[in-house]
Motif scaffolding. Structure first.
Motif, mmCIF file in Angstrom:
data_model
loop_
_atom_site.group_PDB
_atom_site.id
_atom_site.type_symbol
_atom_site.label_atom_id
_atom_site.label_comp_id
_atom_site.label_asym_id
_atom_site.label_seq_id
_atom_site.Cartn_x
_atom_site.Cartn_y
_atom_site.Cartn_z
ATOM 1 N N LYS A 27 37.051 44.226 34.372
ATOM 2 C CA LYS A 27 35.913 43.580 33.725
ATOM 3 C C LYS A 27 34.790 44.590 33.599
ATOM 4 O O LYS A 27 34.684 45.518 34.390
ATOM 5 C CB LYS A 27 35.431 42.384 34.541
ATOM 6 N N ARG A 28 33.948 44.391 32.594
ATOM 7 C CA ARG A 28 32.802 45.261 32.368
ATOM 8 C C ARG A 28 31.538 44.424 32.380
ATOM 9 O O ARG A 28 31.552 43.254 32.044
ATOM 10 C CB ARG A 28 32.902 45.945 31.005
ATOM 11 N N ASP A 29 30.427 45.062 32.726
ATOM 12 C CA ASP A 29 29.135 44.423 32.566
ATOM 13 C C ASP A 29 28.848 44.317 31.078
ATOM 14 O O ASP A 29 29.119 45.257 30.315
ATOM 15 C CB ASP A 29 28.031 45.248 33.233
ATOM 16 N N ILE A 30 28.304 43.195 30.652
ATOM 17 C CA ILE A 30 28.016 42.987 29.239
ATOM 18 C C ILE A 30 26.511 42.820 29.061
ATOM 19 O O ILE A 30 25.972 41.741 29.314
ATOM 20 C CB ILE A 30 28.762 41.758 28.691
ATOM 21 N N PRO A 31 25.814 43.895 28.653
ATOM 22 C CA PRO A 31 24.384 43.764 28.377
ATOM 23 C C PRO A 31 24.176 43.330 26.924
ATOM 24 O O PRO A 31 24.867 43.794 26.023
ATOM 25 C CB PRO A 31 23.849 45.170 28.614
ATOM 26 N N GLN A 32 23.218 42.444 26.711
ATOM 27 C CA GLN A 32 22.921 41.982 25.359
ATOM 28 C C GLN A 32 21.416 41.876 25.189
ATOM 29 O O GLN A 32 20.709 41.453 26.101
ATOM 30 C CB GLN A 32 23.548 40.615 25.099
ATOM 31 N N GLY A 33 20.931 42.230 24.020
ATOM 32 C CA GLY A 33 19.517 42.060 23.692
ATOM 33 C C GLY A 33 18.702 43.309 23.947
ATOM 34 O O GLY A 33 19.212 44.417 24.022
#
Length: 156
Positions: A27-33
Motif C-alpha cells: 500500500k502507498r500513502d495517497i496525498p490529495q489536494g
C-alpha cells in the motif's frame, strides 16, 4: 482416497484464491489536494491581496462556484497503514479582493510526511534514475553551425 483428493484440492484452491491476504498487500500513502502547513497559514494576514495569497499558498483547490470571494485549500492524506488526515483552510475575501477571514479545520501542528519520490513506479534500492540519463546532449548541426566545406586545390 477420493475424499482425501477432494480435500487436498479444495485446500489448495482456497490457499491460492486467498494467497494475497497471507503475504500482505503493498500500500502507498495517497496525498490529495494542496499541501497546507502551519507555516503557510501563519503568513496569512488580513488585508492581503489575492495575488499575495496565491504567492504564499498557491492556487486554491476549489473556488466557490457562486462566490469567487471564497477559496478553499484542502489537503487529505490517506496513510497506507494508518488513518486519514485532512486539513482545510477556507479564505474569504471582501469585495475589493482583500483577505478578510481565515478558517482552519484539522491538526496543523503535526508535520505531514511528503514523499520525494517523483518517479513512476517503485524505486529500486540503490538505483538513481538520473544515472541512466546522458550527461551531455549532442548538438544538432544547423546551417549556421555546420562546418563549411573547404575548397580543394588541385596541382597541375
Amino acid at each position: 482416497m477420493q475424499k482425501l483428493t477432494r480435500i487436498i484440492t479444495l485446500s489448495v484452491a482456497l490457499t491460492v484464491v486467498s494467497g494475497c491476504s497471507y503475504v500482505g498487500v503493498y500500500k502507498r500513502d495517497i496525498p490529495q489536494g494542496n499541501l497546507v502547513t502551519e507555516q503557510m497559514v501563519s503568513q496569512l494576514q488580513p488585508g492581503m491581496t489575492q495575488d499575495q495569497v496565491v504567492y504564499v499558498m498557491g492556487r486554491p483547490l476549489m473556488e466557490a462556484p457562486f462566490d469567487a470571494n471564497q477559496w478553499d485549500y484542502v489537503y487529505r492524506l490517506d496513510e497506507a497503514y494508518g488513518g486519514v488526515e485532512q486539513r482545510r483552510v477556507t479564505l474569504t475575501f471582501d469585495r475589493s479582493g482583500r483577505l478578510s477571514n481565515v478558517q482552519q479545520q484539522g491538526n496543523f501542528s503535526r508535520d505531514l510526511p511528503v514523499s520525494s519520490n517523483q518517479g513512476l513506479g517503485p524505486a529500486l534500492e540503490g538505483a538513481d534514475p538520473l544515472d541512466a540519463l546522458p550527461t551531455e546532449r549532442p548538438q544538432a548541426q544547423t546551417p549556421d553551425t555546420a562546418p563549411t566545406p573547404q575548397p580543394v586545390i588541385q596541382a597541375e
